[in-house]
Each structure stands twice: as C-alpha cells, then as structure tokens.
Design an enzyme around this catalytic site. Structure first.
Site, PDB file in Angstrom:
ATOM      1  N   ARG A 106       0.842  -1.189   0.000  1.00  0.00           N
ATOM      2  CA  ARG A 106       0.000   0.000   0.000  1.00  0.00           C
ATOM      3  C   ARG A 106       0.885   1.250   0.000  1.00  0.00           C
ATOM      4  O   ARG A 106       1.951   1.262   0.645  1.00  0.00           O
ATOM      5  CB  ARG A 106      -0.869  -0.028   1.263  1.00  0.00           C
ATOM      6  N   THR A 374      -9.343   0.601 -10.165  1.00  0.00           N
ATOM      7  CA  THR A 374      -8.627  -0.378  -9.347  1.00  0.00           C
ATOM      8  C   THR A 374      -8.758  -1.641 -10.157  1.00  0.00           C
ATOM      9  O   THR A 374      -9.657  -1.745 -11.000  1.00  0.00           O
ATOM     10  CB  THR A 374      -9.303  -0.573  -7.965  1.00  0.00           C
ATOM     11  N   THR A 392      -4.042  -0.614  -7.272  1.00  0.00           N
ATOM     12  CA  THR A 392      -4.828   0.545  -7.693  1.00  0.00           C
ATOM     13  C   THR A 392      -3.999   1.811  -7.811  1.00  0.00           C
ATOM     14  O   THR A 392      -2.915   1.917  -7.210  1.00  0.00           O
ATOM     15  CB  THR A 392      -5.962   0.797  -6.662  1.00  0.00           C
ATOM     16  N   ASP A 416      -7.736   8.502   0.231  1.00  0.00           N
ATOM     17  CA  ASP A 416      -8.359   7.449   1.043  1.00  0.00           C
ATOM     18  C   ASP A 416      -8.218   7.708   2.544  1.00  0.00           C
ATOM     19  O   ASP A 416      -8.785   6.983   3.355  1.00  0.00           O
ATOM     20  CB  ASP A 416      -7.750   6.079   0.706  1.00  0.00           C
ATOM     21  N   SER A 445      -7.815   1.088   3.212  1.00  0.00           N
ATOM     22  CA  SER A 445      -8.263   0.596   1.909  1.00  0.00           C
ATOM     23  C   SER A 445      -9.472  -0.314   2.084  1.00  0.00           C
ATOM     24  O   SER A 445      -9.741  -0.805   3.179  1.00  0.00           O
ATOM     25  CB  SER A 445      -7.130  -0.207   1.267  1.00  0.00           C
ATOM     26  N   SER A 446     -10.182  -0.525   0.981  1.00  0.00           N
ATOM     27  CA  SER A 446     -11.252  -1.536   0.974  1.00  0.00           C
ATOM     28  C   SER A 446     -10.873  -2.752   0.136  1.00  0.00           C
ATOM     29  O   SER A 446     -11.681  -3.674  -0.018  1.00  0.00           O
ATOM     30  CB  SER A 446     -12.541  -0.940   0.401  1.00  0.00           C
ATOM     31  N   GLY A 466     -13.705  -1.247  -6.992  1.00  0.00           N
ATOM     32  CA  GLY A 466     -14.996  -0.619  -6.697  1.00  0.00           C
ATOM     33  C   GLY A 466     -15.034   0.205  -5.426  1.00  0.00           C
ATOM     34  O   GLY A 466     -16.098   0.408  -4.847  1.00  0.00           O
ATOM     35  N   GLY A 467     -13.878   0.692  -4.964  1.00  0.00           N
ATOM     36  CA  GLY A 467     -13.881   1.512  -3.748  1.00  0.00           C
ATOM     37  C   GLY A 467     -14.516   0.738  -2.597  1.00  0.00           C
ATOM     38  O   GLY A 467     -14.261  -0.455  -2.428  1.00  0.00           O
TER      39      GLY A 467
HETATM   40  O1  DON Z   1      -7.887   1.245  -1.589  1.00  0.00           O
HETATM   41  C1  DON Z   1      -9.057   1.435  -1.838  1.00  0.00           C
HETATM   42  O2  DON Z   1      -9.960   0.878  -1.267  1.00  0.00           O
HETATM   43  C2  DON Z   1      -9.421   2.398  -2.949  1.00  0.00           C
HETATM   44  N1  DON Z   1      -8.361   3.309  -3.188  1.00  0.00           N
HETATM   45  C3  DON Z   1      -9.785   1.617  -4.131  1.00  0.00           C
HETATM   46  C4  DON Z   1     -10.236   2.530  -5.214  1.00  0.00           C
HETATM   47  C5  DON Z   1     -11.190   1.910  -6.107  1.00  0.00           C
HETATM   48  O3  DON Z   1     -11.506   0.755  -6.084  1.00  0.00           O
HETATM   49  C6  DON Z   1     -11.795   2.808  -7.098  1.00  0.00           C
HETATM   50  N2  DON Z   1     -12.674   3.714  -6.478  1.00  0.00           N
HETATM   51  N3  DON Z   1     -12.524   4.764  -6.072  1.00  0.00           N
END
Ligand code: DON
Length: 564
Positions: A106, A374, A392, A416, A445-446, A466-467
């Site tokens: 990360r 991502t 991502t 984030d 992160s997700s 997908g965030g």
């Molecule tokens: O790390 C994360 O969870 C986010 N930066 C992922 C970003 C993503 O999937 C696209 N959406 N914003």
C-alpha cells in the site's frame, strides 16, 4: 451446454456461457472470458496481461511469478488502474505447506504530510495527492519470498508490450475521454493520439516507450530501478514541478511488508483475506460471521429473507469499519471484531422483518459516491499455489500525473485518508481518528483479495475493484460459491447488492430484470431504500474436481489457462 436461469444471471446477454472450444488436451476449455485447465489459470481485466501470466506458468513459473508478470503487464495494457505508480495487496496461498502470506505494498503518506494538509479540498487530479508508490517494492518482496523464475523474466514481457505496443480495442474510448479531460501535458503526450490532437480508434496500437525504458530499469535493478537512480530522479523532479510532497527520502524509505492475512472460517472453509491497512478482511469476516448463523441456502438465494440478512450484515460490518479501522501500525484495532462471538451478537441484533436504520448504529454521515477504478486478478498454478492480487491508482488514471520522461502514472491514494477530521470524504472515510493522516501512515483501503481453502487446498480465489463496494462484491461472490454452490460463471454474473451503512440505501446491480420486482417491493416494505447501482470486476478462480476454472467478470477481461 447448461443455461443458467434468469434469476442467477446479471446480464441478459450472458444467459448462456458461450460454447467453449477445446484448445489442447490440457486446456479443457477456453474463450476470452472463461478458461479451464489443469496447469494453472490467470484471470485479469486484460486479455494481454492474462496471457503474459499464463506464459510464465508455461515456462515453469509459479503463481507468484505469474502474478508479478501479470501485474507489470496490466501497468501497460490497463493504464487506468494497472500500475507501477500506485500500490496494493497480494495474498499468497502456497501449496508446499508454508503459511499463507499477505504482501502489503500500500502507498504511504509522504514524510511532509500533516493531518490537515487537505483541509481546503480541491481537485485530486494533481501532484499533491500522490502517496509514495508501493507496487514495485511489493512485487520485489513477493519475488524474494516466493518467486522461482529470474526477476528479469517477469518484467521483460511488459517491456516488450510497452515498446512494441498493443492494439487498444475497448481501451480507445476510455483513453479518448481521459485525454480530453486531462490538464496534464505529459498525460496528453503519452496517452493521447498525436499528443491528444486526434482520437484513438479501437484498431490503433499504443506504444509506450518511456514506460518501456522505466520497466527495463526495473527489470535490471529491481527496487533500485525505481526507488533510486534515474526513475526516482524523474519522479522527484515531477513532484517539484507540480508542488507534490514526495522526496527522495520518501522513496528510499518505502518498504513493502509481509503481514498475516485475516483468517476466518465459513461453512467448513478457511477464508484468508486482507488485514489492515485494508478494511476488507475484517469487514468480510464480520459479514460471513453474521450470516453463518442463518441457513441461507434453505431460504433461497433471491428470497427477501436472505437478501435482508445480507443487507443487515453489510450495514453492521460497515459501521464498524468506519468506526475502528485504519493502519494497524498506527492505531489499535479492537480484537473482538473478528470473533465468532461478536458476529453472533450482531446476528442477534437483526430484526428479521425490519431494516435497522443506519442512524441507529451511529451518527448520520454525508452520502458518498464511488468510482470503479482499481483492478483485481487471480492466479493459480499447477500445484494449487494461488495468488489474489488487487492494486490501484485510486481514481481512474490516479492523479492523472504522468512522470515526465518515465511514462508512468502516479496514484492519488492520499484521498483514502480521513482528510477533514469530523467530516465524511468522497471515498466514505469518516472523521474518526483511526484513519487520519500521519506521515508514513498507510491510508485505509477496501481492497479485499480473498482465498478460500478446504482441507488444505485452495477452492476459490476472488477480489474486485470498486472503492468501498469492493468488500460487498467479494461477499456476494463468496456466498454464491460457498453457500449457494453456483458455478463460477453464475457466481460472477449474478446480481449483486451493496450496502455500506451510509448512505443508508441498498444498491442493486442487475436487479432491473422484472423477475426481481417483487423482491424489491418486499425489501422496500421492510424499510430498505432500494436503488440501482453497484459494480465490481471480480476476476475469479474456482477449483473443482482437480480442474482450475477461471472467469473474467468484465466483457473486456480475460481468463487464460496454461497449456502445459
Ligand atoms: O484502496 C481502496 O480501497 C481504494 N483506493 C480503491 C479505489 C477503487 O476501487 C476505485 N474507487 N474509487
């Protein structure tokens, strides 16, 4: 050929999986989006990248070798999310008895970061939002720990892709849009046709020569080809040009880590997933832990009872995610969150007939939006060693900043973090302290790369972009496979639902088919606010009867089986 019922299929055009052609005796079935074989499978958002990974398997590389090669290839062929200027997570399940490992690469906050550095908000498409990139260090660490082929062999296929170019196909449109919106001259020069003066056509070839040279340096020197020397000099110069924060010190001090994956069980399967700084594994553990208390299978996949329980489990897990989770090197994560006892308590708090209003679980927060960028890919080799990798640039094309002369895009992952203490940001972070900005901290992160194992053997590999919706996509796919025993194609194509505590509404993807209108009505009567929406790109693998089955989610994705 078996056609899935409409209830299990998200997109009507996919009602029947295409007839699969037999390619060789060892690749049992292969079209662009589906691949079944006995010598390993790679599934990613880009056919070219999956082919690079499968070729590495054919050369005798293991799943980690193939995952590294696929990751570098995606940095060329899927520039909106594939990257060397971003970061992510690689979950590895070895097949030789070693413990599963989680490679955390990360991004981290630059040394100059402060809690209120973004208090004034503003566009995130610039140098100021770039976190210290981790991808190269993560791949180097994964290779040191698990790789078998020479490092150079894993990077060179991408050098060739970048220098020889590749045919854009569906990427043409996306690039045209991104170039039109971009205010970054180098982005236009590198990614625009004629520097942005013309429009790309699907049949055009994109050549990325600066990126090819950067990848050559990485192929030759590993971390030293990126974090020091020419690439680092170009990156630091770029930061100075655009008032960014990253210095040579930030680059030299970046380290990827091996962490213990989050580990839980569900219906006799062991589930391995992402630990902090991702919220994914803990939230997934809470949701599966709640749902394990109910016999969903007998209630039926699309019954209002099942859907209600899934929604309520999501609501509770996301409330805890927002309240407690951040980089565990900086904040204490309560240990009870992943216990079965806690999940039972949460299960008992669900009213079987009524939605719990999200305010009841905590203070109301601003509504948020999500983007899809991502990318996730899954790999398994002939021995059953598996890799689940999600990485991502954060938003599509990240910060939109291309490092001049080095040809790669930089992330805007700093978004984030909880940027305004006490205020919800666009990505759904909230103003709790766990995810406030601190120098060298990793942003929450997700991303949820996940592997399920039964009797010591990998049965499922999945994950998604997908965030914040990522964790829900992974839950949907996992339940489809481990609870409802769907085929992989059906599990990936099935409608998905998504609830994130706040906004207090349920997003349905694929439920616009009239066969679901009764279901939506019944959920509305229970008090759920139902809207359409969601997303994900769950490029997944299932292992069944000794065969490796890969299914790409997006129409433009690719599954590739090794032929020997
Ligand atoms: O790390 C994360 O969870 C986010 N930066 C992922 C970003 C993503 O999937 C696209 N959406 N914003």
């Amino acid at each position: 050929m078996l056609c899935a019922s409409v209830r299990t299929v998200r997109r009507l055009s996919l009602l029947c999986v295409l007839s699969l052609t037999v390619a060789t005796p060892n690749v049992l079935a292969q079209d662009q989006r589906n691949a079944t074989g006995e010598y390993g499978v790679v599934v990613s958002r880009s056919v070219e990248a999956s082919n690079v990974g499968a070729a590495i398997l054919e050369q005798g590389g293991n799943a980690v070798d193939a995952a590294i090669a696929t990751g570098f290839a995606l940095a060329v062929t899927y520039p909106s999310a594939g990257n060397i200027g971003g970061g992510g997570f690689m979950l590895v399940h070895p097949s030789d008895g070693r413990d599963p490992a989680f490679v955390d690469y990360r991004e981290k906050a630059p040394l100059a970061s402060t809690e209120d550095m973004y208090i004034d908000g503003g566009s995130r498409k610039n140098h100021r939002w770039v976190g210290v990139p981790g991808t190269v260090a993560g791949f180097v660490l994964a290779h040191e720990q698990f790789g078998t082929l020479p490092w150079e062999d894993l990077v060179m296929p991408s050098v060739r892709l970048a220098e020889d170019g590749f045919v854009l196909k569906s990427l043409a449109q996306g690039l045209n849009r991104a170039v039109e919106r971009s205010e970054n001259d180098e982005f236009k020069r590198v990614y625009g046709k004629g520097g942005g003066t013309q429009l790309w056509q699907a049949s055009d070839r994109l050549v990325l020569s600066d990126l090819g040279s950067t990848l050559r340096r990485i192929a030759r020197w590993g971390n030293d080809g990126f974090y020091v020397g020419e690439t680092a000099d170009l990156l630091v110069t770029e930061m100075v040009r655009g008032d960014g924060y990253i210095t040579q010190n930030d680059l030299s001090s970046y380290a990827a880590f091996i962490r213990e994956p989050i580990r839980t069980t569900f219906r006799g399967n062991e589930i391995f997933s992402a630990p902090p700084p991702s919220s994914g594994g803990i939230a997934l553990t809470i949701m599966l832990g709640i749902l394990e208390n109910f016999d969903l299978k007998s209630k039926g996949r699309w019954s209002p009872e099942t859907m209600h329980l899934i929604i309520e489990s999501m609501r509770r897990a996301y409330a805890d995610r927002a309240r407690y989770l951040g980089d565990s090197d900086f904040v204490e994560i309560p240990v009870h969150l992943t216990t079965k006892g806690y999940a039972r308590e949460l299960a008992a708090s669900i009213d079987p007939r009524h939605a719990t209003m999200s305010e009841k679980l905590g203070p109301r927060l601003t509504e948020v939006e999500e983007s899809q960028e991502t990318t996730h890919y899954s790999v398994i080799d002939r021995t059953g060693m598996a890799v689940s990798n999600t990485y991502t640039l954060e938003q599509g094309y990240g910060s939109g900043v291309v490092v001049t002369g080095a040809g790669f895009l930089l992330n805007n992952e700093m978004g984030d973090f909880n940027r305004n203490p006490g205020v919800t940001n666009r990505q759904g972070s909230i103003g709790t302290s766990a995810n406030l900005i601190v120098a060298e901290k990793r942003m929450l992160s997700s991303m949820t790369p996940t592997i399920a194992v039964r009797d010591g053997k990998v049965v499922m590999v999945t994950g998604s972009p997908g965030g914040r919706t990522i964790i829900n996509t992974v839950l949907n796919v996992t339940l489809n496979i481990l609870e409802f025993e769907m085929s992989l194609r059906d599990a990936v194509d099935a409608p998905r639902l998504n609830m994130q505590w706040f906004p207090d509404r349920v997003g349905f993807q694929g439920f616009d088919d009239p066969v679901f209108s009764d279901l939506v009505k019944q959920l509305t009567v229970m008090g759920h606010r139902v809207t359409s929406g969601g997303g994900g790109d769950a490029n997944s693998i299932l292992v069944k009867d000794g065969l490796f089955i890969g299914a790409a989610d997006n129409q433009n994705g690719g599954a590739s089986a090794a032929r020997r």
